[in-house]
Design a protein around this motif. Structure first.
Motif, PDB file in Angstrom:
ATOM      1  N   VAL A   1       4.065  13.509 -17.178  1.00 18.84           N
ATOM      2  CA  VAL A   1       4.319  13.431 -18.266  1.00 18.84           C
ATOM      3  C   VAL A   1       4.689  11.686 -17.918  1.00 18.84           C
ATOM      4  CG1 VAL A   1       5.351  15.321 -18.298  1.00 18.84           C
ATOM      5  CG2 VAL A   1       7.273  13.463 -17.324  1.00 18.84           C
ATOM      6  N   VAL A   2       5.026  10.846 -17.154  1.00 20.32           N
ATOM      7  CA  VAL A   2       4.942   9.673 -16.361  1.00 20.32           C
ATOM      8  C   VAL A   2       3.679   9.677 -15.845  1.00 20.32           C
ATOM      9  CG1 VAL A   2       6.561   8.022 -15.926  1.00 20.32           C
ATOM     10  CG2 VAL A   2       7.948   9.556 -17.033  1.00 20.32           C
ATOM     11  N   SER A   3       3.340   8.356 -15.786  1.00 24.89           N
ATOM     12  CA  SER A   3       1.787   8.133 -14.957  1.00 24.89           C
ATOM     13  C   SER A   3       2.122   8.026 -13.939  1.00 24.89           C
ATOM     14  CB  SER A   3       1.334   6.809 -15.275  1.00 24.89           C
ATOM     15  OG  SER A   3       0.656   6.204 -14.445  1.00 24.89           O
ATOM     16  N   LEU A   4       1.782   8.472 -12.867  1.00 17.68           N
ATOM     17  CA  LEU A   4       1.810   8.717 -11.381  1.00 17.68           C
ATOM     18  C   LEU A   4       1.375   6.570 -10.710  1.00 17.68           C
ATOM     19  CD1 LEU A   4       3.680   9.982  -9.247  1.00 17.68           C
ATOM     20  CD2 LEU A   4       1.346  11.442  -8.658  1.00 17.68           C
ATOM     21  N   ARG A   5       0.326   6.843 -11.020  1.00 19.89           N
ATOM     22  CA  ARG A   5      -0.254   5.065 -10.802  1.00 19.89           C
ATOM     23  C   ARG A   5       0.644   4.062 -11.410  1.00 19.89           C
ATOM     24  NH1 ARG A   5      -5.360   5.584  -8.602  1.00 19.89           N
ATOM     25  NH2 ARG A   5      -5.138   2.967  -8.583  1.00 19.89           N
ATOM     26  N   THR A   6       0.602   4.238 -12.599  1.00 20.93           N
ATOM     27  CA  THR A   6       1.753   3.225 -12.631  1.00 20.93           C
ATOM     28  C   THR A   6       3.173   3.223 -12.189  1.00 20.93           C
ATOM     29  OG1 THR A   6       0.902   3.435 -15.117  1.00 20.93           O
ATOM     30  CG2 THR A   6       2.524   1.791 -14.783  1.00 20.93           C
ATOM     31  N   TRP A   7       3.799   3.477 -12.259  1.00 23.48           N
ATOM     32  CA  TRP A   7       5.423   4.058 -11.730  1.00 23.48           C
ATOM     33  C   TRP A   7       5.163   3.730 -10.543  1.00 23.48           C
ATOM     34  CZ3 TRP A   7       8.225   1.009 -15.466  1.00 23.48           C
ATOM     35  CH2 TRP A   7       7.240   1.215 -16.295  1.00 23.48           C
ATOM     36  N   VAL A   8       4.551   4.226  -9.283  1.00 21.97           N
ATOM     37  CA  VAL A   8       4.634   4.108  -8.272  1.00 21.97           C
ATOM     38  C   VAL A   8       3.806   3.738  -7.624  1.00 21.97           C
ATOM     39  CG1 VAL A   8       5.106   6.152  -6.079  1.00 21.97           C
ATOM     40  CG2 VAL A   8       5.389   6.780  -8.441  1.00 21.97           C
ATOM     41  N   PRO A   9       3.558   2.448  -6.964  1.00 24.78           N
ATOM     42  CA  PRO A   9       2.304   1.677  -6.635  1.00 24.78           C
ATOM     43  C   PRO A   9       1.919   2.246  -5.175  1.00 24.78           C
ATOM     44  CG  PRO A   9       4.365   0.646  -7.071  1.00 24.78           C
ATOM     45  CD  PRO A   9       4.603   1.910  -7.359  1.00 24.78           C
ATOM     46  N   LEU A  10       2.530   2.631  -4.511  1.00 27.41           N
ATOM     47  CA  LEU A  10       2.334   3.477  -2.942  1.00 27.41           C
ATOM     48  C   LEU A  10       1.020   3.936  -3.055  1.00 27.41           C
ATOM     49  CD1 LEU A  10       3.541   5.023   0.239  1.00 27.41           C
ATOM     50  CD2 LEU A  10       4.400   6.959  -1.328  1.00 27.41           C
ATOM     51  N   VAL A  11       1.296   5.145  -4.951  1.00 27.87           N
ATOM     52  CA  VAL A  11      -0.568   5.475  -4.771  1.00 27.87           C
ATOM     53  C   VAL A  11      -1.210   5.588  -5.175  1.00 27.87           C
ATOM     54  CG1 VAL A  11       1.445   8.030  -5.181  1.00 27.87           C
ATOM     55  CG2 VAL A  11       0.151   6.726  -6.870  1.00 27.87           C
ATOM     56  N   THR A  12      -1.534   3.664  -5.125  1.00 25.54           N
ATOM     57  CA  THR A  12      -2.830   2.924  -5.705  1.00 25.54           C
ATOM     58  C   THR A  12      -3.057   2.117  -4.059  1.00 25.54           C
ATOM     59  OG1 THR A  12      -1.030   1.109  -6.010  1.00 25.54           O
ATOM     60  CG2 THR A  12      -1.876   3.059  -7.924  1.00 25.54           C
ATOM     61  N   GLU A  13      -2.608   2.512  -2.929  1.00 20.77           N
ATOM     62  CA  GLU A  13      -2.170   1.334  -2.194  1.00 20.77           C
ATOM     63  C   GLU A  13      -3.602   1.347  -1.085  1.00 20.77           C
ATOM     64  OE1 GLU A  13       1.072   1.121   0.459  1.00 20.77           O
ATOM     65  OE2 GLU A  13       2.382   0.194  -1.344  1.00 20.77           O
ATOM     66  N   ARG A  14      -4.600   2.142  -0.956  1.00 28.22           N
ATOM     67  CA  ARG A  14      -5.302   2.342   0.085  1.00 28.22           C
ATOM     68  C   ARG A  14      -5.857   4.040  -0.991  1.00 28.22           C
ATOM     69  NH1 ARG A  14      -3.304   3.793   5.602  1.00 28.22           N
ATOM     70  NH2 ARG A  14      -5.121   1.808   5.641  1.00 28.22           N
TER      71      ARG A  14
END
Ligand SMILES: [Zn+2]
Ligand SMILES: [Zn+2]
Length: 242
Positions: free
Chosen positions: A53-66
């Motif tokens: 219901v809220v973008s994980l990639r936008t609001w949790v940068p941890l999941v985009t680092e690697r």
């Protein structure tokens, strides 16, 4: 009911062993999925992705680092909502069709998703009546005993049908860490979904009981140690007269 701000939707807690728990505190505890981020040398693993219901990639940068493999422990709505945001998506073959076509009925959004499952509603334009998981076809189909390899650590896929036909647990033998999904956690277990199977459930529980588990990170509720793991499963088997 009030609306949450997107920046407040997710909460992160570090758990040691390179593991971070990401969850959605504005969802009632019973429905709140544990999203597990696991750091590896060559890449990361995400076990489940919440309601979406809220973008994980936008609001949790941890999941985009690697580089990251987004694994689905199974395909109920509370576990796969943000899978569409990731390029590498995996689930067991028995639920690949649901990840590709996650209808409200197949994912249990119908009947579970109503405003009542929230303490604060997701940001606009969310509406419970129109909630649906986005299609996220698996880029890798998993089977029992496959491995998720992160370079310096590796997780074995353990097929655990019962709660749903394609449920999997992820087992790191070197550390004794088990990500169990919804087959077992320290709270009320759900054994009556439309695709649950009682016989499979017993077999999966017996298999998990035999693992030399040190810590369990489940699909819901708090993590627990190996002693509690064996106690939960033994009590459950006993309640079935086994
Ligand atoms: Zn489930
Ligand atoms: Zn769940």
């Amino acid at each position: 009911m009030n609306r949450a701000q997107p920046q407040d939707w997710y909460r992160l807690q570090t758990k040691g062993d390179g593991i971070t728990l990401i969850d959605e505190p504005h969802i009632e505890e019973f429905y709140r999925c544990n999203i597990w981020h696991v750091r590896g040398r060559d890449g990361d693993m995400l076990v489940d992705s919440g309601m979406g219901v809220v973008s994980l990639r936008t609001w949790v940068p941890l999941v985009t680092e690697r580089p990251l493999e987004a694994v689905a422990s199974h395909t109920h709505f509370d576990h796969i909502g943000c899978h569409h945001e990731f390029d590498c998506r995996s689930c067991h073959e028995a639920e690949a069709a649901i990840l590709a076509d996650p209808t409200r009925a197949a994912t249990l959004a119908d009947p579970y998703v109503t405003d009542e499952i929230f303490t604060t509603l997701p940001p606009e334009p969310y509406e419970s009546a129109r909630y649906a998981v986005k299609s996220a076809p698996a880029t890798r189909i998993l089977q029992d005993r496959d491995r998720i390899d992160l370079g310096d650590r590796s997780f074995e896929v353990i097929h655990t049908p019962g709660h749903s036909p394609g449920g999997i647990a992820l087992w790191e033998e070197a550390t004794g860490i088990l990500f169990s999904g919804d087959i077992v956690y320290d709270g009320p277990l759900i054994e009556d979904t439309y695709h649950a199977n009682a016989e499979d459930y017993v077999a999966s529980m017996k298999r998990l009981l035999d693992l030399p588990v040190r810590v369990v990170h489940g699909g819901h509720f708090a993590s627990y140690d190996g002693e509690r793991h064996r106690e939960i499963i033994r009590n459950w088997l006993e309640s079935k007269g086994l």
